[in-house]
Design a protein around this motif. Structure first.
Motif, PDB file in Angstrom:
ATOM      1  N   PRO A  75       0.765  -1.322  -0.089  1.00 33.58           N
ATOM      2  CA  PRO A  75       0.065  -0.095   0.249  1.00 33.58           C
ATOM      3  C   PRO A  75       0.805   1.140   0.166  1.00 33.58           C
ATOM      4  CG  PRO A  75      -0.141  -1.153   2.338  1.00 33.58           C
ATOM      5  CD  PRO A  75       0.605  -2.229   1.169  1.00 33.58           C
ATOM      6  N   GLU A  76       2.078   1.289   0.388  1.00 34.55           N
ATOM      7  CA  GLU A  76       2.843   2.340   0.418  1.00 34.55           C
ATOM      8  C   GLU A  76       3.329   2.738  -0.829  1.00 34.55           C
ATOM      9  OE1 GLU A  76       6.007  -0.804   0.395  1.00 34.55           O
ATOM     10  OE2 GLU A  76       4.009  -0.848   1.147  1.00 34.55           O
ATOM     11  N   ARG A  77       3.339   1.911  -1.736  1.00 30.98           N
ATOM     12  CA  ARG A  77       3.571   2.232  -3.365  1.00 30.98           C
ATOM     13  C   ARG A  77       2.583   2.858  -4.122  1.00 30.98           C
ATOM     14  NH1 ARG A  77       7.716  -2.765  -5.172  1.00 30.98           N
ATOM     15  NH2 ARG A  77       9.113  -2.618  -3.344  1.00 30.98           N
ATOM     16  N   VAL A  78       1.346   3.163  -3.420  1.00 32.48           N
ATOM     17  CA  VAL A  78       0.105   3.822  -4.317  1.00 32.48           C
ATOM     18  C   VAL A  78      -0.427   4.778  -3.250  1.00 32.48           C
ATOM     19  CG1 VAL A  78      -0.108   1.901  -5.887  1.00 32.48           C
ATOM     20  CG2 VAL A  78      -0.912   1.647  -3.679  1.00 32.48           C
ATOM     21  N   LEU A  79       0.163   5.690  -2.770  1.00 34.30           N
ATOM     22  CA  LEU A  79      -0.133   6.592  -1.856  1.00 34.30           C
ATOM     23  C   LEU A  79      -1.080   7.690  -2.414  1.00 34.30           C
ATOM     24  CD1 LEU A  79       2.308   6.553   1.161  1.00 34.30           C
ATOM     25  CD2 LEU A  79       0.084   5.433   1.021  1.00 34.30           C
ATOM     26  N   ARG A  80      -0.613   8.079  -3.672  1.00 37.95           N
ATOM     27  CA  ARG A  80      -1.038   9.139  -4.452  1.00 37.95           C
ATOM     28  C   ARG A  80      -2.097   8.653  -5.590  1.00 37.95           C
ATOM     29  NH1 ARG A  80       3.382  12.106  -6.664  1.00 37.95           N
ATOM     30  NH2 ARG A  80       1.847  13.566  -7.472  1.00 37.95           N
ATOM     31  N   ASN A  81      -3.136   9.290  -5.967  1.00 33.59           N
ATOM     32  CA  ASN A  81      -3.886   8.855  -7.182  1.00 33.59           C
ATOM     33  C   ASN A  81      -3.153   8.672  -8.436  1.00 33.59           C
ATOM     34  OD1 ASN A  81      -6.206   8.701  -5.796  1.00 33.59           O
ATOM     35  ND2 ASN A  81      -6.903  10.813  -6.269  1.00 33.59           N
ATOM     36  N   ILE A  82      -2.264   9.308  -8.687  1.00 33.79           N
ATOM     37  CA  ILE A  82      -1.191   9.317  -9.870  1.00 33.79           C
ATOM     38  C   ILE A  82      -0.475   7.849  -9.988  1.00 33.79           C
ATOM     39  CG2 ILE A  82       0.788  10.392  -9.052  1.00 33.79           C
ATOM     40  CD1 ILE A  82       0.778  11.929 -11.952  1.00 33.79           C
ATOM     41  N   GLN A  83      -0.508   7.334  -8.864  1.00 28.73           N
ATOM     42  CA  GLN A  83       0.225   5.892  -8.847  1.00 28.73           C
ATOM     43  C   GLN A  83      -0.709   4.876  -9.032  1.00 28.73           C
ATOM     44  OE1 GLN A  83       1.683   6.983  -4.768  1.00 28.73           O
ATOM     45  NE2 GLN A  83       3.589   6.429  -5.379  1.00 28.73           N
ATOM     46  N   MET A  84      -1.868   4.947  -8.993  1.00 31.07           N
ATOM     47  CA  MET A  84      -3.111   4.031  -9.407  1.00 31.07           C
ATOM     48  C   MET A  84      -3.195   3.801 -10.893  1.00 31.07           C
ATOM     49  SD  MET A  84      -4.064   3.494  -6.105  1.00 31.07           S
ATOM     50  CE  MET A  84      -5.826   3.306  -5.600  1.00 31.07           C
ATOM     51  N   SER A  85      -3.648   2.777 -11.070  1.00 30.62           N
ATOM     52  CA  SER A  85      -3.718   2.242 -12.776  1.00 30.62           C
ATOM     53  C   SER A  85      -4.987   3.107 -13.236  1.00 30.62           C
ATOM     54  CB  SER A  85      -3.943   0.931 -12.814  1.00 30.62           C
ATOM     55  OG  SER A  85      -5.166   0.424 -12.227  1.00 30.62           O
ATOM     56  N   TRP A  86      -5.931   3.404 -12.303  1.00 32.81           N
ATOM     57  CA  TRP A  86      -7.282   4.216 -12.615  1.00 32.81           C
ATOM     58  C   TRP A  86      -7.757   4.739 -11.360  1.00 32.81           C
ATOM     59  CZ3 TRP A  86     -12.126   4.245 -11.184  1.00 32.81           C
ATOM     60  CH2 TRP A  86     -12.980   5.187 -12.152  1.00 32.81           C
ATOM     61  N   THR A  87      -8.245   5.830 -11.315  1.00 34.87           N
ATOM     62  CA  THR A  87      -9.029   6.494 -10.389  1.00 34.87           C
ATOM     63  C   THR A  87      -9.910   7.467 -11.038  1.00 34.87           C
ATOM     64  OG1 THR A  87      -8.927   7.310  -8.131  1.00 34.87           O
ATOM     65  CG2 THR A  87      -7.387   8.275  -9.549  1.00 34.87           C
ATOM     66  N   ASP A  88     -11.061   7.759 -10.310  1.00 33.03           N
ATOM     67  CA  ASP A  88     -12.112   8.748 -10.802  1.00 33.03           C
ATOM     68  C   ASP A  88     -11.489  10.022 -10.394  1.00 33.03           C
ATOM     69  OD1 ASP A  88     -14.163  10.522 -11.141  1.00 33.03           O
ATOM     70  OD2 ASP A  88     -15.767   9.088 -10.439  1.00 33.03           O
ATOM     71  N   LEU A  89     -10.786  10.725 -11.168  1.00 35.44           N
ATOM     72  CA  LEU A  89     -10.275  11.803 -10.542  1.00 35.44           C
ATOM     73  C   LEU A  89     -10.853  13.077 -10.262  1.00 35.44           C
ATOM     74  CD1 LEU A  89      -7.174  12.212 -13.379  1.00 35.44           C
ATOM     75  CD2 LEU A  89      -7.024  11.218 -10.995  1.00 35.44           C
ATOM     76  N   ALA A  90     -12.240  13.141 -10.774  1.00 35.12           N
ATOM     77  CA  ALA A  90     -13.124  14.209 -10.577  1.00 35.12           C
ATOM     78  C   ALA A  90     -13.704  13.904  -9.017  1.00 35.12           C
ATOM     79  CB  ALA A  90     -14.172  14.355 -11.371  1.00 35.12           C
ATOM     80  N   ALA A  91     -13.887  12.540  -8.820  1.00 40.47           N
ATOM     81  CA  ALA A  91     -14.495  12.383  -7.407  1.00 40.47           C
ATOM     82  C   ALA A  91     -13.358  12.236  -6.382  1.00 40.47           C
ATOM     83  CB  ALA A  91     -15.136  11.044  -7.623  1.00 40.47           C
ATOM     84  N   THR A  92     -12.057  11.745  -6.687  1.00 43.50           N
ATOM     85  CA  THR A  92     -11.116  11.698  -5.470  1.00 43.50           C
ATOM     86  C   THR A  92     -10.097  13.109  -5.548  1.00 43.50           C
ATOM     87  OG1 THR A  92      -9.837  10.555  -7.238  1.00 43.50           O
ATOM     88  CG2 THR A  92     -11.268   9.212  -5.795  1.00 43.50           C
ATOM     89  N   GLY A  93     -10.224  14.086  -6.131  1.00 40.75           N
ATOM     90  CA  GLY A  93      -9.561  15.166  -5.735  1.00 40.75           C
ATOM     91  C   GLY A  93      -8.624  15.400  -6.975  1.00 40.75           C
ATOM     92  N   GLY A  94      -8.446  14.676  -7.843  1.00 41.05           N
ATOM     93  CA  GLY A  94      -7.380  14.921  -8.785  1.00 41.05           C
ATOM     94  C   GLY A  94      -6.098  13.730  -8.816  1.00 41.05           C
ATOM     95  N   LYS A  95      -5.373  13.964  -9.805  1.00 36.84           N
ATOM     96  CA  LYS A  95      -4.174  13.233  -9.824  1.00 36.84           C
ATOM     97  C   LYS A  95      -3.244  13.389  -8.765  1.00 36.84           C
ATOM     98  CE  LYS A  95      -1.331  15.659 -13.090  1.00 36.84           C
ATOM     99  NZ  LYS A  95      -0.706  15.696 -14.288  1.00 36.84           N
ATOM    100  N   ASP A  96      -3.130  14.579  -8.160  1.00 34.04           N
ATOM    101  CA  ASP A  96      -2.053  14.605  -7.207  1.00 34.04           C
ATOM    102  C   ASP A  96      -2.708  14.531  -5.635  1.00 34.04           C
ATOM    103  OD1 ASP A  96       0.208  15.452  -8.764  1.00 34.04           O
ATOM    104  OD2 ASP A  96      -0.678  17.345  -8.982  1.00 34.04           O
ATOM    105  N   ALA A  97      -3.975  14.142  -5.578  1.00 29.38           N
ATOM    106  CA  ALA A  97      -4.293  13.905  -4.249  1.00 29.38           C
ATOM    107  C   ALA A  97      -3.857  12.393  -3.658  1.00 29.38           C
ATOM    108  CB  ALA A  97      -5.972  13.841  -4.437  1.00 29.38           C
TER     109      ALA A  97
END
Length: 185
Positions: free
Chosen positions: A147-169
């Motif tokens: 889990p320590e390797r995916v602490l930011r949204n940008i490290q995920m394969s996909w995330t709903d950026l609008a719902a989660t605060g953007g790629k740097d959240a």
């Protein structure tokens, strides 16, 4: 476990009610080897060679299970991508533990959200997708994914950026560390 003095120090640490620990990947393997001296971990398996017989490194999907793990509080039911990087993550009950009694904390799921042993969804082949265990009181948790390797949204394969605060959240995995901080008080 072969050094009586050191073993006693570890036993005392694990027995204290004000201590906790998270074993990730090699730390998971270490905790599993110390299961005999961790209160409530007697049913944990050993983690042995992946069924693929390969080192597996990529993002995989997991489901957080309902468990007493202090690290995973409030996350049960979440299905999230997580980094994996291990060659020995197979939860092997042949050598130790009890698959019927172990406290499960997380499992690999397929693209339909179902627990799986199928490769490549499950990189190690563990029965029922098992990839994290915890003690009955939730103070000690061992997991193969990182889990320590995916602490930011940008490290995920996909995330709903609008719902989660953007790629740097911060990603939902940040909750693991916040839960630990909350437990400390």
């Amino acid at each position: 476990t072969f050094n009586e003095r050191l073993s006693q120090q570890f036993r005392q640490f694990f027995a204290r009610t004000d201590t906790f620990g998270l074993g990730v990947c090699n730390g998971c393997q270490m905790f599993a080897e110390l299961a005999d001296i961790i209160p409530g971990a007697q049913d944990w398996p050993r983690f042995t060679t992946n069924q693929s017989h390969r080192f597996e490194a990529r993002l995989s999907m997991v489901e957080v299970l309902e468990s007493p793990s202090l690290f995973l509080q409030g996350m049960a039911g979440s299905r999230l991508p997580i980094a994996v990087a291990h060659g020995e993550g197979y939860a092997n009950f042949q050598y130790r533990g009890d698959a019927d009694k172990v406290v499960r904390a997380m499992r690999f799921v397929d693209n339909h959200g179902q627990p799986t042993e199928r490769y490549p969804f499950n990189p190690n082949g563990s029965a029922g997708g098992l990839t994290a265990v915890t003690t009955a009181d939730g103070r000690f948790t061992a997991m193969m994914p990182h889990p320590e390797r995916v602490l930011r949204n940008i490290q995920m394969s996909w995330t709903d950026l609008a719902a989660t605060g953007g790629k740097d959240a911060l990603s939902p995995w940040m909750r693991v560390w916040r839960n630990a901080r909350k437990w400390v008080g």
